[in-house]
Design a protein around this motif. Sequence first.
Motif, PDB file in Angstrom:
ATOM      1  N   THR A 285       0.834  -1.209   0.000  1.00 21.74           N
ATOM      2  CA  THR A 285       0.000   0.000   0.000  1.00 21.74           C
ATOM      3  C   THR A 285       0.864   1.253   0.000  1.00 21.74           C
ATOM      4  OG1 THR A 285      -1.768  -1.144   1.197  1.00 21.74           O
ATOM      5  CG2 THR A 285      -1.800   1.264   1.234  1.00 21.74           C
ATOM      6  N   ASN A 286       1.881   1.251   0.837  1.00 23.82           N
ATOM      7  CA  ASN A 286       2.779   2.403   0.882  1.00 23.82           C
ATOM      8  C   ASN A 286       3.599   2.526  -0.392  1.00 23.82           C
ATOM      9  OD1 ASN A 286       2.187   3.452   3.521  1.00 23.82           O
ATOM     10  ND2 ASN A 286       3.263   1.716   4.397  1.00 23.82           N
ATOM     11  N   ASP A 287       4.069   1.397  -0.928  1.00 18.68           N
ATOM     12  CA  ASP A 287       4.835   1.444  -2.178  1.00 18.68           C
ATOM     13  C   ASP A 287       3.988   2.010  -3.310  1.00 18.68           C
ATOM     14  OD1 ASP A 287       7.016   0.434  -0.893  1.00 18.68           O
ATOM     15  OD2 ASP A 287       6.851  -1.598  -1.705  1.00 18.68           O
ATOM     16  N   ALA A 288       2.711   1.638  -3.359  1.00 16.70           N
ATOM     17  CA  ALA A 288       1.816   2.174  -4.383  1.00 16.70           C
ATOM     18  C   ALA A 288       1.671   3.684  -4.211  1.00 16.70           C
ATOM     19  CB  ALA A 288       0.453   1.490  -4.302  1.00 16.70           C
ATOM     20  N   MET A 289       1.602   4.127  -2.953  1.00 15.78           N
ATOM     21  CA  MET A 289       1.511   5.564  -2.694  1.00 15.78           C
ATOM     22  C   MET A 289       2.761   6.274  -3.183  1.00 15.78           C
ATOM     23  SD  MET A 289       1.451   7.581   0.954  1.00 15.78           S
ATOM     24  CE  MET A 289       3.152   7.065   1.268  1.00 15.78           C
ATOM     25  N   PHE A 290       3.947   5.677  -2.927  1.00 18.91           N
ATOM     26  CA  PHE A 290       5.197   6.294  -3.366  1.00 18.91           C
ATOM     27  C   PHE A 290       5.228   6.401  -4.894  1.00 18.91           C
ATOM     28  CE2 PHE A 290       7.067   3.950   0.511  1.00 18.91           C
ATOM     29  CZ  PHE A 290       6.589   4.925   1.362  1.00 18.91           C
ATOM     30  N   LEU A 291       4.749   5.372  -5.576  1.00 17.27           N
ATOM     31  CA  LEU A 291       4.719   5.401  -7.041  1.00 17.27           C
ATOM     32  C   LEU A 291       3.771   6.479  -7.557  1.00 17.27           C
ATOM     33  CD1 LEU A 291       4.827   1.567  -7.717  1.00 17.27           C
ATOM     34  CD2 LEU A 291       6.501   3.230  -8.554  1.00 17.27           C
ATOM     35  N   ARG A 292       2.625   6.641  -6.894  1.00 18.58           N
ATOM     36  CA  ARG A 292       1.702   7.717  -7.297  1.00 18.58           C
ATOM     37  C   ARG A 292       2.343   9.082  -7.078  1.00 18.58           C
ATOM     38  NH1 ARG A 292      -2.133   4.319  -4.757  1.00 18.58           N
ATOM     39  NH2 ARG A 292      -2.096   5.632  -2.869  1.00 18.58           N
ATOM     40  N   LYS A 293       3.058   9.217  -5.963  1.00 25.61           N
ATOM     41  CA  LYS A 293       3.760  10.475  -5.694  1.00 25.61           C
ATOM     42  C   LYS A 293       4.817  10.729  -6.770  1.00 25.61           C
ATOM     43  CE  LYS A 293       1.951  11.653  -1.612  1.00 25.61           C
ATOM     44  NZ  LYS A 293       1.217  12.925  -1.383  1.00 25.61           N
ATOM     45  N   MET A 294       5.534   9.675  -7.151  1.00 22.39           N
ATOM     46  CA  MET A 294       6.544   9.814  -8.196  1.00 22.39           C
ATOM     47  C   MET A 294       5.899  10.218  -9.518  1.00 22.39           C
ATOM     48  SD  MET A 294       8.972   6.528  -7.283  1.00 22.39           S
ATOM     49  CE  MET A 294       9.978   6.712  -8.758  1.00 22.39           C
ATOM     50  N   SER A 295       4.720   9.638  -9.797  1.00 27.27           N
ATOM     51  CA  SER A 295       4.004   9.998 -11.014  1.00 27.27           C
ATOM     52  C   SER A 295       3.708  11.496 -11.042  1.00 27.27           C
ATOM     53  CB  SER A 295       2.706   9.195 -11.101  1.00 27.27           C
ATOM     54  OG  SER A 295       1.932   9.605 -12.208  1.00 27.27           O
ATOM     55  N   GLU A 296       3.280  12.025  -9.906  1.00 25.69           N
ATOM     56  CA  GLU A 296       2.980  13.460  -9.821  1.00 25.69           C
ATOM     57  C   GLU A 296       4.238  14.301 -10.007  1.00 25.69           C
ATOM     58  OE1 GLU A 296       1.119  13.899  -6.035  1.00 25.69           O
ATOM     59  OE2 GLU A 296      -0.550  12.575  -6.516  1.00 25.69           O
ATOM     60  N   GLU A 297       5.339  13.836  -9.398  1.00 24.99           N
ATOM     61  CA  GLU A 297       6.598  14.583  -9.510  1.00 24.99           C
ATOM     62  C   GLU A 297       7.066  14.620 -10.966  1.00 24.99           C
ATOM     63  OE1 GLU A 297       7.804  16.221  -7.106  1.00 24.99           O
ATOM     64  OE2 GLU A 297       6.860  15.329  -5.350  1.00 24.99           O
ATOM     65  N   TYR A 298       7.029  13.460 -11.658  1.00 25.79           N
ATOM     66  CA  TYR A 298       7.452  13.416 -13.068  1.00 25.79           C
ATOM     67  C   TYR A 298       6.543  14.276 -13.948  1.00 25.79           C
ATOM     68  CZ  TYR A 298      10.992   9.771 -12.505  1.00 25.79           C
ATOM     69  OH  TYR A 298      12.128   9.073 -12.168  1.00 25.79           O
ATOM     70  N   ARG A 299       5.258  14.282 -13.634  1.00 25.65           N
ATOM     71  CA  ARG A 299       4.332  15.106 -14.408  1.00 25.65           C
ATOM     72  C   ARG A 299       4.678  16.589 -14.260  1.00 25.65           C
ATOM     73  NH1 ARG A 299      -0.227  14.050 -16.910  1.00 25.65           N
ATOM     74  NH2 ARG A 299      -0.213  11.920 -16.083  1.00 25.65           N
ATOM     75  N   ARG A 300       5.007  16.993 -13.043  1.00 24.90           N
ATOM     76  CA  ARG A 300       5.387  18.398 -12.833  1.00 24.90           C
ATOM     77  C   ARG A 300       6.682  18.746 -13.566  1.00 24.90           C
ATOM     78  NH1 ARG A 300       3.040  18.002  -7.470  1.00 24.90           N
ATOM     79  NH2 ARG A 300       4.998  17.250  -6.586  1.00 24.90           N
ATOM     80  N   LEU A 301       7.560  17.743 -13.696  1.00 24.75           N
ATOM     81  CA  LEU A 301       8.836  17.969 -14.384  1.00 24.75           C
ATOM     82  C   LEU A 301       8.702  17.858 -15.898  1.00 24.75           C
ATOM     83  CD1 LEU A 301      11.215  15.987 -11.994  1.00 24.75           C
ATOM     84  CD2 LEU A 301      11.175  18.465 -12.334  1.00 24.75           C
ATOM     85  N   GLY A 302       7.491  17.501 -16.370  1.00 24.26           N
ATOM     86  CA  GLY A 302       7.244  17.437 -17.810  1.00 24.26           C
ATOM     87  C   GLY A 302       7.547  16.094 -18.440  1.00 24.26           C
ATOM     88  N   ASP A 303       7.873  15.085 -17.626  1.00 26.81           N
ATOM     89  CA  ASP A 303       8.164  13.749 -18.151  1.00 26.81           C
ATOM     90  C   ASP A 303       6.887  12.914 -18.056  1.00 26.81           C
ATOM     91  OD1 ASP A 303       9.088  11.251 -18.811  1.00 26.81           O
ATOM     92  OD2 ASP A 303      10.868  11.326 -17.522  1.00 26.81           O
ATOM     93  N   LEU A 304       6.001  13.104 -19.012  1.00 27.81           N
ATOM     94  CA  LEU A 304       4.687  12.466 -18.957  1.00 27.81           C
ATOM     95  C   LEU A 304       4.762  10.956 -19.164  1.00 27.81           C
ATOM     96  CD1 LEU A 304       2.535  15.087 -20.919  1.00 27.81           C
ATOM     97  CD2 LEU A 304       3.054  14.953 -18.470  1.00 27.81           C
ATOM     98  N   ALA A 305       5.708  10.499 -19.966  1.00 28.82           N
ATOM     99  CA  ALA A 305       5.824   9.066 -20.232  1.00 28.82           C
ATOM    100  C   ALA A 305       6.180   8.308 -18.948  1.00 28.82           C
ATOM    101  CB  ALA A 305       6.884   8.819 -21.299  1.00 28.82           C
ATOM    102  N   THR A 306       7.180   8.798 -18.234  1.00 28.00           N
ATOM    103  CA  THR A 306       7.579   8.148 -16.983  1.00 28.00           C
ATOM    104  C   THR A 306       6.493   8.280 -15.929  1.00 28.00           C
ATOM    105  OG1 THR A 306       9.889   8.709 -17.480  1.00 28.00           O
ATOM    106  CG2 THR A 306       9.396   7.981 -15.239  1.00 28.00           C
ATOM    107  N   SER A 307       5.791   9.415 -15.965  1.00 31.59           N
ATOM    108  CA  SER A 307       4.679   9.618 -15.042  1.00 31.59           C
ATOM    109  C   SER A 307       3.626   8.534 -15.218  1.00 31.59           C
ATOM    110  CB  SER A 307       4.052  10.999 -15.269  1.00 31.59           C
ATOM    111  OG  SER A 307       2.881  11.152 -14.483  1.00 31.59           O
TER     112      SER A 307
END
Length: 251
Positions: free
Chosen positions: A217-239
């Motif tokens: 559950t926590n790992d999934a949360m970390f991945l969602r957080k990473m998705s948001e971070e990559y989206r803010r950085l403009g890396d939509l594919a990795t997001s």
Amino acid sequence: MKDFYKVLGVRQDATLAEIKRAYREKVKNLHPDLTGDITRHEEFNDVVHAYRVLSDERQRSIFDEGFFVRMKKNVRNAEEFDYYKWLKAREDDESRAKFIFYTLMHNKEDEAVEEFKRMQMSHADFSLKNYFTREDFMDYGYILAEELVIRAEYYDAFLLLEQIIKMEYSYRYFYIFFPEVINFTLSILKRNIDGVISDELALDVYERALDLELGKTNDAMFLRKMSEEYRRLGDLATSEICLREAVKMLE
């Protein structure tokens, strides 16, 4: 009424950090589940009671006023060796590490944090765990992490806790206190990273967190957080990749 300071083995002017450490040490040696000795149950209860009182500012104040008679401080010999000054004057990494923990435990928390930050920035290979026993590093490191969080130094606090958690996995030490370490770390990860530190550092933190075995559950949360971070950085594919991995993890 017992002298709670004597029960925990701390001075009357002990900091909250010192009280917490003393409590952890006492409980580790007295808890029936850990020692198998039920004959010291009363002593264990005294330690728990003392900690509850002294860790609460209001209860501690009431206890001091109603029980503790202050003793006159002994006048130190002017020529007595001053370990603080001796450490402060030395520049080698080991002395700087010992200076950080010495100031941390002697009511100089600001100085400890400042020196820790200075060494982290100026010495790429500096690590406190190189100069202490595992037990001392895990105890003092946890207390230092608390002080870092108080000062909003969340990235450095997480890196310290990461070392403690990995050390705990390889060398069981904290026992009943390990959940406290995990909860403290999760609190930082959930509240003090996303939108608080830079996106690049946040990504580093979440990637490291995935290696700490904190549960799906926590790992999934970390991945969602990473998705948001990559989206803010403009890396939509990795997001999108991170988001898909988060969903897959909970299936």
